[in-house]
Design an enzyme around this catalytic site. Sequence first.
Site, PDB file in Angstrom:
ATOM      1  N   THR A  44      33.965  45.647  44.847  1.00 44.90           N
ATOM      2  CA  THR A  44      33.656  47.212  44.681  1.00 44.90           C
ATOM      3  C   THR A  44      32.971  47.079  45.905  1.00 44.90           C
ATOM      4  O   THR A  44      32.840  48.768  46.080  1.00 44.90           O
ATOM      5  CB  THR A  44      32.229  47.504  43.362  1.00 44.90           C
ATOM      6  OG1 THR A  44      33.646  46.796  42.125  1.00 44.90           O
ATOM      7  CG2 THR A  44      31.808  48.157  42.678  1.00 44.90           C
ATOM      8  N   SER A  86      38.203  41.044  43.697  1.00 49.56           N
ATOM      9  CA  SER A  86      37.998  39.910  43.431  1.00 49.56           C
ATOM     10  C   SER A  86      39.194  38.758  42.591  1.00 49.56           C
ATOM     11  O   SER A  86      39.654  38.179  42.823  1.00 49.56           O
ATOM     12  CB  SER A  86      36.656  39.472  42.435  1.00 49.56           C
ATOM     13  OG  SER A  86      36.334  40.052  42.129  1.00 49.56           O
ATOM     14  N   THR A 120      32.689  41.409  42.195  1.00 48.89           N
ATOM     15  CA  THR A 120      31.292  40.333  41.144  1.00 48.89           C
ATOM     16  C   THR A 120      32.635  39.547  40.362  1.00 48.89           C
ATOM     17  O   THR A 120      31.755  38.620  39.957  1.00 48.89           O
ATOM     18  CB  THR A 120      30.522  41.411  40.944  1.00 48.89           C
ATOM     19  OG1 THR A 120      31.346  42.472  39.804  1.00 48.89           O
ATOM     20  CG2 THR A 120      29.931  42.150  42.125  1.00 48.89           C
ATOM     21  N   ASP A 121      33.453  40.238  39.936  1.00 51.25           N
ATOM     22  CA  ASP A 121      34.433  39.413  39.227  1.00 51.25           C
ATOM     23  C   ASP A 121      34.134  38.324  38.843  1.00 51.25           C
ATOM     24  O   ASP A 121      34.541  37.550  38.053  1.00 51.25           O
ATOM     25  CB  ASP A 121      35.599  40.542  38.580  1.00 51.25           C
ATOM     26  CG  ASP A 121      35.733  41.632  37.696  1.00 51.25           C
ATOM     27  OD1 ASP A 121      34.457  42.425  37.781  1.00 51.25           O
ATOM     28  OD2 ASP A 121      36.178  42.207  37.892  1.00 51.25           O
TER      29      ASP A 121
END
Length: 362
Positions: A44, A86, A120-121
């Site tokens: 992101t 990710s 971030t995932d």
Amino acid sequence: MTRPSLPFAALLAALAPSLGAAQGTTTAATPARPEVHIVATGGTIASTNYYGGESGKIGVEALLKAVPALDTVARVSAQQFSNVGSGAFTPAMWLALSRGIADTLRARPALAGVVVTHGTDTMEETAYFLDLTVADARPVVVTGAMRPADGVGIDGPANLMHAARVARDPAARGRGAMILMNDEILAARDATKANTVRPDAFVAPVRGALGVADPERVVWHRLPVRAPTFDLANVRELPRVDVVYSYVGADGAAVDALVAAGARGLVVAGVGRGGLASAQRDAISRAIAQGVVVVMGSRTGAGSVPVGQGVRRRGGAADAPEEPSTVGAGDLNVQKARVLLMLALTRTNDPRQVARIFAEHQ
């Protein structure tokens, strides 16, 4: 009458001198600025229009231009490792990223530390893999963004700025890989994403933060728990390890299918303190009998599952022969336990030895 807003990069450029003074950093003319290397992987922080359909991608050069005050913090070099969400990361990419960072640190002894920008995932999994495989004492700080680069109230530039401040801090040495999000410094081992959209999505539910990046200085609260790293020199690929979720009415179909697909290890997100739905137990026993190493974790999100010995006495008698049993995840969440089990299986398939590895990483 409203005034048009300045582009974010132009606004930061105008504020850069005062930002540097507020953070107590050296000026751009000072040759003693530490060296920090940034490795961009996507996510992101490098995306636009994230919430509005097809997203665009931003390269590492654009990321740096959005934070001109980085020049007051360190002498920055950068590379584009990848530019993917990710969720597209693979174990092969973990190996390449870890080896690349290790090679960079080895080739550049003056380097203070490395920053990795990441989606971030699955950030917590990549960060933990780096923590377990990069042996150098210099820090690896993983950061990203919860809001896209063209959003309102974006957090990426601040996270990147503070990640560089942490990476250059001499006190960061020996703390392994860390996650810097929303000004908080979290040990890679302990951090997890606990919210889908909030800037403060990352927490360390069991052990708490390592410190914070305040505007004036980096403040450290504690040292992380560190264990010996894994040598990747002879590792060509990581063994398949899958996660099985336990819930009311779960049967053994998923376990049997994953074993048939070639899983060498399974991590179970068990109920409570590593419990199983009754219909799953037989399938887990079948998996163990076929040489699959099974680690029991919890779906609760916090708390521990005892590591155990990786073996049990047949029939329960003290003098009965030993047979393989499950290994407890300790206080690692299931996604972290999977990362550790993948690396443990590059050394051994013996559940007793795997249990010892898990015990030393608690």
